[in-house]
Scaffold this active site. Structure first.
Site, short mmCIF file in Angstrom:
data_model
loop_
_atom_site.label_atom_id
_atom_site.label_comp_id
_atom_site.label_asym_id
_atom_site.label_seq_id
_atom_site.Cartn_x
_atom_site.Cartn_y
_atom_site.Cartn_z
N CYS A 1 0.82 -1.21 0.00
CA CYS A 1 0.00 0.00 0.00
C CYS A 1 0.85 1.26 0.00
CB CYS A 1 -0.90 0.03 1.22
SG CYS A 1 -2.05 -1.34 1.30
N CYS B 1 -3.91 8.16 6.41
CA CYS B 1 -2.61 8.25 7.08
C CYS B 1 -2.80 8.53 8.57
CB CYS B 1 -1.75 9.35 6.49
SG CYS B 1 -1.23 9.01 4.80
#
Ligand SMILES: Cc1ncc(COP(=O)(O)O)c(C=O)c1O
Lengths: 398, 142
Positions: free
Chosen positions: B34, B103
């Protein structure tokens, strides 16, 4: 070295050059007449457009009547592909051949056509990023209406064997479109010799403004309109002409094609020096063919780091570049081009694209060569993935 | 896409980067495929997080959220760290672009993973205290 500003993203866009701007200025000021009007300032505009058309045609080895101005590369690609599909479908031909690593302007157009009932064959590329003409030949069927293969890839810079593919398509009597947005000015193009039927180009990659481009359509191919309306562009592309940008595009293409060997020689030397120096960084690799490559293109992956933080760090040093990481591709996957040449996701995330152009100097190359290794080292020092690479772990195991 | 000045400042000068060799809790989340991995190290003394360090592989937002998250918990009681949400990290950074919100989730999870490790080392089942920390191999962009 002292801090400098280094623009090294010329495949993304370029600065309008002074001669282009100078050529455009009259048409942004007193020369505002509508080219369709009958009075003199209108006719002046019409004359300027005609002259620009001649210049663009000459740069491609085409006839003036074969050039149509558009809003850019994306529109030209859409026009060529959608409208070639449209006319062919009426004759029962609903198969298109393209490649897996086209620009999204081609790829997404083909995907749209798939939803509309067309069948699309996506030809793979090899690990160097090259298309094999025999793969195209094998894929052509009686119902194939169009082959679309990009001239030069925008990410890894590989230059495709366009002449060979053109020959195959002509023999098989299938239309051949090429997206030459990146190739124009970097590679000599001759649409006749290369058997190209349709070609897309864009101004902003060659120091003309954004939002101007052209489609070359070979005589005898009579695609329907993408944009309907007024009678501009011989009724093929409606919309009051953007005279200044058309003039700018012509000036830009004239300059970009004036001395291609000279440009190739100057930039490929700089390119190869940067590649050689950056490949000294451990766990790095060059993406794309080292030789059949655009003269300004450097694309290197550094394992263990992520592209966006690399770009932000470069920006802090004044260097503009790009990457194929997921974070910069605007999706969750890294660049489809890097995946197409077989890179694992983690390596694709760590890619850096440097694209040199007319404005770059050897000092810029020195600066890049000095800064990139330091930044890679800094990012690796804080990367938990780099630790694992150093321990020889298989980081790409699913 | 636009990053706030705070995000850029934390990216350019990340706080608390590194490792703690004798950490009391270590947690790692994310994966290479990812494109983001965060690893958090905690030093805990009498229920207080006396030191915290991180290592991150990821984009600018991943670095900035890691950095901010460590600042928000350093010197604080473990209870405070348990309550740290991704939203608090985002707010402290003056916002994040929507595509980068995951994030901040990763930063929250990295701290939770380190705290879970801390409890496990204490012989305490972390689940009832920390909750479930999602599997590292979850789909990209959680
Ligand atoms: C290969 C290629 N095709 C098409 C385009 C799109 O051109 P434009 O930005 O003029 O629409 C680009 C540039 O982004 C490109 O690199």
């Amino acid at each position: 070295m002292e801090k400098r500003f280094v623009y090294a993203d010329n495949s993304a866009t370029t600065q309008i050059s002074k001669p282009v701007l100078d050529a455009m200025m009259p048409w942004l000021t007193e020369g505002y007449g509508n080219a369709s009007s009958i009075y003199s300032i209108g006719m002046d505009s019409a004359r300027a457009i005609l002259k620009a058309r001649e210049t663009v045609a000459k740069a491609l080895g085409a006839k003036t009547s074969e050039i149509y101005f558009t809003s850019g590369g994306s529109e030209s690609d859409n026009w060529a592909i959608k409208c070639a599909a449209d006319v062919s479908a009426k004759k029962g031909k609903k198969h298109i051949i393209t490649t897996v690593f086209e620009h999204h302007a081609v790829l997404h157009t083909c995907q749209y056509l798939e939803k509309e009932g067309f069948e699309v064959t996506y030809i793979p590329v090899d690990e160097m990023g090259l298309v094999h003409p025999e793969d195209i030949k094998k894929a052509i069927r009686p119902d194939t209406c169009l082959v679309s293969v990009m001239f030069a890839n925008n990410e890894i810079g590989t230059i495709q064997p366009i002449e060979e593919i053109g020959k195959i398509c002509r023999e098989k009597k299938v239309w051949f479109h090429t997206d030459a947005v990146q190739a124009v000015g970097n590679v000599p193009i001759d649409v006749v010799k290369m058997n190209i039927d349709l070609l897309s180009l864009s101004g902003h990659k060659i120091h003309a403004p954004k939002g101007i481009g052209a489609l070359y359509m070979r005589t005898g191919i009579n695609l329907p309109n993408l944009i309907h309306g007024g009678a501009q562009e011989r009724s093929k592309r409606a919309g009051t002409e953007n005279v200044a940008s058309i003039v700018g595009l012509a000036k830009a293409i004239e300059m970009a094609t004036a001395d291609i060997p000279g440009k190739q020689q100057r930039l490929s030397k700089m390119r190869d020096r940067i590649i050689a120096e950056l490949l000294k960084i451990p766990e790095s690799r060059l993406n794309g063919d080292p030789v059949r490559r655009m003269c300004g293109n450097v694309n290197i992956s550094f394992r263990g780091i992520e592209g966006e933080s690399l770009l932000l760090s470069l920006d802090l040093e004044g260097i503009c570049a790009s990457s194929g990481s997921a974070c910069t591709s605007g999706s969750l996957d890294p660049s489809h081009v890097l995946l197409a040449i077989g890179l694992p996701h983690s390596t694709a995330h760590g890619s850096l694209r440097i694209t040199l152009g007319d404005g770059n100097t050897e000092e810029d190359a020195d600066y890049i060569i000095e800064k990139v290794p330091k930044i890679v080292e800094k990012l690796r020092a804080m990367s938990p993935l780099w630790e694992r690479i150093l321990r020889d772990e298989d980081i790409d195991a699913e | 896409m636009i990053y706030s000045e705070k995000v850029m400042e934390h990216f350019a000068n990340p706080r608390n980067v590194g490792e703690i060799p004798d950490a009391d809790g270590v947690g790692e989340v994310g994966n290479a495929k990812c494109g983001d991995i965060m690893k958090m190290y905690l030093k805990i003394d009498n229920g207080i997080i006396t030191d915290v360090k991180f290592k991150t592989f990821g984009c600018g937002a991943a670095v900035a959220t890691s950095s901010m998250a460590t600042e928000l918990i350093k010197g604080k009681p473990v209870e405070d760290a348990l309550k740290l949400t991704n939203k608090a990290v985002v707010e402290a950074l003056d916002g994040l672009p929507t595509v980068k919100l995951h994030c901040s989730v990763l930063a929250e999870q990295a701290i939770k993973a380190a705290l879970s490790d801390y409890y496990r080392k204490q012989g305490v089942d972390p689940e009832p205290i920390v909750g479930a920390v999602p599997d590292v191999e979850t789909a990209c962009g959680i």
